[in-house]
Motif scaffolding. Structure first.
Motif, PDB file in Angstrom:
ATOM      1  N   ASN B 121     -39.176 -70.912  22.320  1.00 37.57           N
ATOM      2  CA  ASN B 121     -39.593 -69.961  21.294  1.00 37.57           C
ATOM      3  C   ASN B 121     -39.528 -68.545  21.854  1.00 37.57           C
ATOM      4  OD1 ASN B 121     -40.238 -72.119  19.596  1.00 37.57           O
ATOM      5  ND2 ASN B 121     -42.285 -72.284  20.511  1.00 37.57           N
ATOM      6  N   HIS B 122     -39.211 -67.604  20.990  1.00 34.10           N
ATOM      7  CA  HIS B 122     -39.141 -66.226  21.458  1.00 34.10           C
ATOM      8  C   HIS B 122     -39.242 -65.254  20.293  1.00 34.10           C
ATOM      9  CE1 HIS B 122     -35.007 -67.660  20.760  1.00 34.10           C
ATOM     10  NE2 HIS B 122     -34.819 -66.463  20.231  1.00 34.10           N
ATOM     11  N   ILE B 123     -39.387 -63.997  20.652  1.00 28.92           N
ATOM     12  CA  ILE B 123     -39.360 -62.938  19.642  1.00 28.92           C
ATOM     13  C   ILE B 123     -37.964 -62.332  19.708  1.00 28.92           C
ATOM     14  CG2 ILE B 123     -40.269 -60.664  19.025  1.00 28.92           C
ATOM     15  CD1 ILE B 123     -42.920 -61.580  20.445  1.00 28.92           C
ATOM     16  N   MET B 124     -37.310 -62.267  18.571  1.00 27.21           N
ATOM     17  CA  MET B 124     -35.928 -61.780  18.545  1.00 27.21           C
ATOM     18  C   MET B 124     -35.903 -60.352  18.021  1.00 27.21           C
ATOM     19  SD  MET B 124     -33.228 -63.614  19.226  1.00 27.21           S
ATOM     20  CE  MET B 124     -31.587 -62.990  19.499  1.00 27.21           C
ATOM     21  N   LEU B 125     -35.264 -59.480  18.775  1.00 26.54           N
ATOM     22  CA  LEU B 125     -35.105 -58.102  18.306  1.00 26.54           C
ATOM     23  C   LEU B 125     -33.668 -57.935  17.844  1.00 26.54           C
ATOM     24  CD1 LEU B 125     -36.976 -57.971  21.167  1.00 26.54           C
ATOM     25  CD2 LEU B 125     -37.228 -55.646  20.317  1.00 26.54           C
ATOM     26  N   MET B 126     -33.494 -57.744  16.544  1.00 26.55           N
ATOM     27  CA  MET B 126     -32.163 -57.554  15.986  1.00 26.55           C
ATOM     28  C   MET B 126     -31.874 -56.051  15.984  1.00 26.55           C
ATOM     29  SD  MET B 126     -32.281 -60.778  15.173  1.00 26.55           S
ATOM     30  CE  MET B 126     -30.937 -61.251  14.095  1.00 26.55           C
ATOM     31  N   ASP B 127     -30.620 -55.729  16.189  1.00 26.96           N
ATOM     32  CA  ASP B 127     -30.203 -54.356  15.919  1.00 26.96           C
ATOM     33  C   ASP B 127     -31.047 -53.288  16.622  1.00 26.96           C
ATOM     34  OD1 ASP B 127     -28.398 -52.780  14.791  1.00 26.96           O
ATOM     35  OD2 ASP B 127     -29.109 -52.971  12.713  1.00 26.96           O
ATOM     36  N   LEU B 128     -30.981 -53.286  17.948  1.00 32.07           N
ATOM     37  CA  LEU B 128     -31.798 -52.351  18.734  1.00 32.07           C
ATOM     38  C   LEU B 128     -31.552 -50.902  18.320  1.00 32.07           C
ATOM     39  CD1 LEU B 128     -31.413 -53.860  22.324  1.00 32.07           C
ATOM     40  CD2 LEU B 128     -33.409 -53.966  20.812  1.00 32.07           C
ATOM     41  N   LYS B 129     -32.640 -50.137  18.284  1.00 32.56           N
ATOM     42  CA  LYS B 129     -32.523 -48.728  17.922  1.00 32.56           C
ATOM     43  C   LYS B 129     -31.887 -47.923  19.039  1.00 32.56           C
ATOM     44  CE  LYS B 129     -36.637 -48.614  14.952  1.00 32.56           C
ATOM     45  NZ  LYS B 129     -38.071 -48.292  14.999  1.00 32.56           N
ATOM     46  N   LYS B 130     -32.192 -48.321  20.294  1.00 34.13           N
ATOM     47  CA  LYS B 130     -31.596 -47.638  21.443  1.00 34.13           C
ATOM     48  C   LYS B 130     -31.530 -48.637  22.603  1.00 34.13           C
ATOM     49  CE  LYS B 130     -36.003 -45.500  22.905  1.00 34.13           C
ATOM     50  NZ  LYS B 130     -36.497 -46.258  23.986  1.00 34.13           N
ATOM     51  N   PRO B 131     -30.756 -48.331  23.635  1.00 34.05           N
ATOM     52  CA  PRO B 131     -30.664 -49.263  24.759  1.00 34.05           C
ATOM     53  C   PRO B 131     -32.046 -49.543  25.362  1.00 34.05           C
ATOM     54  CG  PRO B 131     -29.031 -47.504  24.975  1.00 34.05           C
ATOM     55  CD  PRO B 131     -29.921 -47.127  23.834  1.00 34.05           C
ATOM     56  N   LEU B 132     -32.279 -50.783  25.718  1.00 36.87           N
ATOM     57  CA  LEU B 132     -33.502 -51.140  26.442  1.00 36.87           C
ATOM     58  C   LEU B 132     -33.131 -51.278  27.911  1.00 36.87           C
ATOM     59  CD1 LEU B 132     -35.287 -53.738  24.130  1.00 36.87           C
ATOM     60  CD2 LEU B 132     -35.564 -51.251  24.256  1.00 36.87           C
ATOM     61  N   LEU B 133     -33.563 -50.313  28.709  1.00 33.46           N
ATOM     62  CA  LEU B 133     -33.187 -50.269  30.121  1.00 33.46           C
ATOM     63  C   LEU B 133     -34.250 -50.940  30.976  1.00 33.46           C
ATOM     64  CD1 LEU B 133     -32.071 -46.528  30.156  1.00 33.46           C
ATOM     65  CD2 LEU B 133     -30.611 -48.564  29.917  1.00 33.46           C
ATOM     66  N   PRO B 134     -33.841 -51.533  32.092  1.00 34.67           N
ATOM     67  CA  PRO B 134     -34.825 -52.156  32.983  1.00 34.67           C
ATOM     68  C   PRO B 134     -35.943 -51.181  33.331  1.00 34.67           C
ATOM     69  CG  PRO B 134     -32.597 -52.633  33.742  1.00 34.67           C
ATOM     70  CD  PRO B 134     -32.460 -51.650  32.611  1.00 34.67           C
ATOM     71  N   GLY B 135     -37.168 -51.647  33.194  1.00 40.21           N
ATOM     72  CA  GLY B 135     -38.324 -50.813  33.509  1.00 40.21           C
ATOM     73  C   GLY B 135     -38.885 -50.069  32.309  1.00 40.21           C
ATOM     74  N   ASP B 136     -38.145 -50.027  31.192  1.00 40.60           N
ATOM     75  CA  ASP B 136     -38.699 -49.438  29.973  1.00 40.60           C
ATOM     76  C   ASP B 136     -39.878 -50.286  29.501  1.00 40.60           C
ATOM     77  OD1 ASP B 136     -37.076 -47.226  29.533  1.00 40.60           O
ATOM     78  OD2 ASP B 136     -35.604 -48.329  28.320  1.00 40.60           O
ATOM     79  N   GLU B 137     -40.735 -49.677  28.680  1.00 43.42           N
ATOM     80  CA  GLU B 137     -41.814 -50.450  28.068  1.00 43.42           C
ATOM     81  C   GLU B 137     -41.613 -50.474  26.564  1.00 43.42           C
ATOM     82  OE1 GLU B 137     -45.293 -48.510  29.683  1.00 43.42           O
ATOM     83  OE2 GLU B 137     -45.567 -50.146  31.129  1.00 43.42           O
TER      84      GLU B 137
END
Ligand code: HEM
Ligand SMILES: [Cu+2]
Lengths: 403, 173
Positions: B121-137
């Protein structure tokens, strides 16, 4: 080396001394064996496992400095990618601090692909440090001493063991714990930069010697006798910085010092002890009998020569200036030799001090000018880092610079 | 997967032990943003998101229902994507697996844990608004059937594990 062949003949040691030192020559070897047997047959009453032992990650200071050194260490230095800025470094430190906080407490890192390997931290510590370029990219103020050391006449530095923007010291009793932490942290770091060097070292394995026993280096010397004691005022004054964003932190000087075991081999025990000014058996000064006896630098022998020679390492390294003290936390290294050599060994000479220029440099300068040990030792790597203070839960290492 | 009470008890005890031994608080378990909405009854820990430049990605965490009543997470919203879904992974007879949206949400019985993890099971994020970079929150809000809501923060990590390719897989939804 002429001065070392003085005629005080060490082969006429009393049998009694042989017994106590267990010197491994002739009859001494036999004595040594039977002593070992006697010890081995003493029933071991306490068997304790170290796997679950934990050292706190959070606090005023980073762990891995004042904490009792564990058996294994890996130092890793990274070059940060061009274009990194403060926000990049915040992400880097948030990630790596998070992994370190978890792993040191025996909890798998987030997204840990081998979580079982995290369960036995065995006194795992992870210590982070910044090189000059890190501070520059962060737009921060660097301590004035954060720069490569001046070059010394005895240096033969190699790029492959020198410099770096970001250093991580990973240490634990169990090499499996070190390996896993190095793997996790390397994966955290890989999108921020590339590995510049990795240096692995070791000391006596846990439970081999009593906690607090001074380690031996691969020349067989007791190494670390005269050193500030963590928790004392002297230690705090020598090690912890008290100004700037790095207050509560310190500096790390890491020198990779090759020890030429092949040329050390032919040197007599007497010659070896004279080079150091201390005995091999227990590390006592040549003017004393126990390891922590104060060396008498004035003492003369029957010929009027100084008992602790003018070129002895401890005479050259010691100082009367109580503000010039460094905290040494060395590890041995021993890797595969190349060419005709039968060894490739030495010291990861790690020292921590509040101010590199004021404390480390003058000592190293004196040793470069004169130190019998230079005959067999060569600095082949050198790096200087600022070690930020510790962080609180919810924070990250370096937040006083990056926050 | 719902984990039964005894397991959770063991885990809780282990945590207590680590607290005592280390003499250091166990921050990583409780996310800072845990308590923004009033009726907080879900304990969120170990939250992270798989790094991605664009398109889709997934978030994982351990959720524990500390309340006396069953709670259903009907919806998740996030600042990283305008379309965030609850997903489960189903395995077919031929061992191929597929993700699909859980329309009714996840129901958490009292004293149960729900593990959101790669391959499950997971939470799915469709269509990211911006890149999710390592270390972002990334901040998420869990919405419950009783109208309450709760925030938590997840850190972005690089992840190659479990042969997950949410990008291509996700398109089949
Ligand atoms: C491979 C290189 C080296 C070896 C094998 C070595 C070994 C030793 C040994 C066996 C001692 C005596 C016991 C003790 O007090 O620890 C000692 C003392 C000391 N060493 Fe070294 N050392 C090396 C390099 C250095 C370097 C590069 C420095 C600093 C720049 C240094 C600074 C000191 C100091 C400050 C002492 C204590 C002196 C005193 O006050 O008695 N050593 N070293
Ligand atoms: Cu999905």
């Amino acid at each position: 080396m002429k001065a070392m062949e003085k005629s005080t003949d060490s082969s006429f040691v009393s049998r009694r001394r042989l017994l106590t030192t267990g010197a491994a020559v002739g009859a001494g070897a036999v004595v040594g064996v039977s002593l070992d047997r006697a010890l081995a047959s003493t029933p071991e009453t306490v068997v304790s496992l170290h796997g679950a032992e934990r050292i706190a990650f959070h606090g005023k200071h980073q762990a891995g400095i004042a904490t009792e050194p564990a058996a294994q260490v890996s130092f890793l230095a990274f070059d940060l990618a061009d274009g990194s800025d403060k926000s990049t470094l915040v992400r880097l430190m948030r990630l790596t601090s998070n992994s370190a906080a978890r792993l040191t407490q025996g909890d798998p890192a987030l997204a840990d692909t081998e979580p079982e390997l995290a369960r036995k931290p065995s006194r795992l510590t992870v210590t982070f440090g910044f090189g000059p370029r890190f501070i520059k990219l962060a737009g921060g103020v660097a301590p004035s001493w954060l720069k490569p050391l001046p070059s010394f006449s005895t240096d033969e530095l190699q790029d492959q063991w020198s410099g770096g923007d970001f250093v991580v010291q990973v240490s634990a009793e169990d090499p499996v714990a070190v390996s896993h932490a190095v793997r996790v942290l390397s994966k955290d770091i890989r999108s921020f930069g590339t590995l510049r060097w990795r240096q692995d070292g070791f000391r006596h394995a846990a439970s081999t010697v009593k906690t607090g026993t001074t380690m031996r280096n691969l020349f067989g010397q007791v190494d670390g006798t005269v050193n500030p004691i963590p928790g004392t005022k002297e230690f705090s004054a020598a090690v912890w910085a008290d100004k700037g964003w790095w207050a509560g932190g310190t500096s790390l000087v890491l020198r990779r010092i090759a020890m030429d075991l092949d040329t050390w081999d032919p040197v007599s025990r007497l010659g070896r002890e004279e080079a150091m000014g201390r005995r091999l058996s227990n590390g006592a000064p040549l003017t004393g009998t126990r390891e922590h006896d104060e060396p008498d630098l004035e003492a003369k022998d029957a010929l009027g020569l100084e008992v602790i020679a003018p070129y002895a390492h401890i005479r050259r390294a010691q100082t009367d200036d109580p503000t010039q003290v460094i905290f040494r936390r060395p590890y041995n290294y021993d890797i595969a030799p190349s060419g005709d050599s039968t060894s490739n060994s030495g010291l990861l000479f790690a020292s921590f001090q509040a101010d590199v220029d004021h404390q480390f440099v003058p000592i190293q300068q004196r040793l470069a000018e004169l130190d019998m040990l230079n005959e067999w030792t060569t600095a082949i790597g050198s790096a200087v880092f600022v070690i930020p203070p510790g962080c609180e839960p919810g924070g990250f290492i370096g937040d006083s610079l990056l926050g | 997967m719902n984990v039964s009470r005894p397991f959770r008890l063991v885990a809780t005890l282990a945590l207590a032990a680590s607290f005592v031994l280390a003499g250091c608080s166990d921050d990583q378990k409780s996310d800072k943003a845990d308590h923004t909405h009033d009726q907080v009854e879900i304990h969120v820990s170990d939250a992270w998101v798989k790094a991605a430049d664009s398109g889709m990605t997934a978030a994982f965490a351990t959720l524990e229902n500390d309340s006396e009543k069953a709670l259903t997470i009907t919806k998740v919203t996030s600042d990283a994507s305008s379309d965030t879904q609850l997903h489960e992974t189903v395995t077919a007879a031929d061992h191929s697996s597929m993700m699909q949206e859980v329309k009714d949400g996840f129901t958490l019985e009292p004293d149960r844990m729900l593990m959101l993890e790669p391959g499950g099971n997971h939470i799915m994020l469709m269509d990211l608004k911006k890149p999710l970079l390592p270390g972002d929150e990334v901040t998420f809000t869990l919405h419950f059937d009783d109208g309450s809501a709760q925030d938590f923060t997840a850190v972005v990590k690089e992840f190659e594990g479990a042969n997950e390719s949410y990008e291509s897989h996700g398109k089949k939804h």
